[in-house]
Design a protein around this motif. Sequence first.
Motif: not given
Length: 591
Positions: A424-434
């Motif tokens: 995912g784009p930078a800063g979307h760590d939580a999104d891809i983890a979810d």
Amino acid sequence: MRTIQDYRSAYADGAATPSSAIADVYGRIAAYGDAAVFIALRPIEAALADARALEGQGPQGRPLYGIPVAVKDNIDVAGLPTTAGCADFAYTPEVDAIVVARLRAAGAIIIGKTNLDQFATGLVGVRSPYGVPRNTIDPALAPGGSSSGSGVAVAAGLVPVALGTDTAGSGRVPAGLNAIVGLKPSLGALPTTGVVPACRSLDCVSVFAHSVADAWELFSAMAGPDAADPYSRQTLSAPARPADAPLRVGVPDAASRRFGGDALSEAAFDAALSAARAAGAALVPIDLTPFYATAALLYDGPWVAERYAAIRPFIEAQPEALLPITHGIIAGATRFSAADAFAGLYRLAELKAATSPVWADIDTLMVPTFPRPRTLADLEADPLGPNAELGTYTNFVNLLDLCALAVPGPARTDGWPAGVTFIGPAGHDADIADIAGRLFGTPGAASLPAPSAHGAVAPIELVVVGAHLSGLALNHELTSRGGRLLRAGQTTSDYRLFALAGGPPHRPGLLRVAEGAGRPIETEVWALEPQAFASFVAAVPSPLSIGTVRLADGSRPKGFLVEVEATHDAADISHFGGWRSFCAAPPQAQA
């Protein structure tokens, strides 16, 4: 104990203390018998002293209380040599790297320094004078690098979590080749103060774990800017996309699929696509041509010069100290000029512009972690080709300022690993983890979604044995609360199962008896968010209660138990081995 939750459960019910857990870790390392996993271990007395100090302080305010952690040997741990895989380069730092210091402050206990491809240059795990860690799936396979020791230490169950680094895929390829989770955060999310640089502008500290939730917890404990690292930045946030929004997953289009001609790996990825589709994801074909063009810049372009700059005084003074293959790669930087570096930056800007529109159409990009597993024999015959191939789906990520999370996918039919990676784009760590936590599971707490913010509490495992089993009368009480089925299994042989009076619905009662005086009982383990768990427990009627259940896999989640008084007029149905078998038996057998 393999996950953070396993340790927490054992500490909570008195089955273990940090001191006993640390002694167990050192015992397992000795019993495992692979001297190539760790370059250096802390003296056990020092680790036990940390454990005893924690016991005196208690877990309050320490989210990683008593959790053993291994650290890649290009990350400073005070008092232990940092070698970066080169003995002549070694120095002994007086202070921890900032990420290590933050883990200690959260209650973690550092065990030792793990092996790596020398100067973090490689994706294979065989470029070290300290030996080659055994791949945990098949010793014939490469363990993956450069964070080979950290990946193997977690996959082998020696520690529940470990730190690596990732510039070209070193936090993802070892995870994929050993069937565990590898979290590569956004650039700068974890400070690199106290980390030996490979390409400083691209380096990340990475996390290896058995579950998405565990990887996220470790990440959360370390995240945040550090004044001493000008590349660090604040990126940690809750998932941006609503949980009920349609999920759009980008996948390589037909022309972008690369498997090195390996039909088994391709079939495994197709199985992963089917699983994602079955979980509700809409698959969107993506042309990866500009991503692959970006990847080529990392080693075929001037970025290799950044590796040279990282160790320039050392490589110029002691070139013979490097392994020949490492020296050949890094010294190749001398063919690039300053003008070449600017040309590379211009080309990268073009490729960023070409790839950035992709993210308007998808929530994540799902790719194979690598095209196919490669063997030690492959690398003996060709030290460079298989390494380059392993980076097919990883080399472009940091150059494009993306985040990534590798998880095990469906295995190949021959049992070799075939992981998938969410990007995912930078800063979307939580999104891809979810997303990864919902679509794909791993052993232990694997299908738990990642916590959504710094300091969030991981979901809680719940053992069910009766009407709450999947498909039975009360299962809706779990699913309506967002419960997720993690795994099926059995208790230890210390339980008896009773058919309780009353109903409908008819219910069993699980009673712990003397050690060995019972038999294994079939169970399911579900995950509930803390708030949902609390509301569920509040509705549990007498004579049932929630306590700690001992499972045959060594974990000790919370689960249903029965008060002993309720078993006096109940039928002992332990010989059925579980509630489903009892319910399926004819009435005369149930009597």
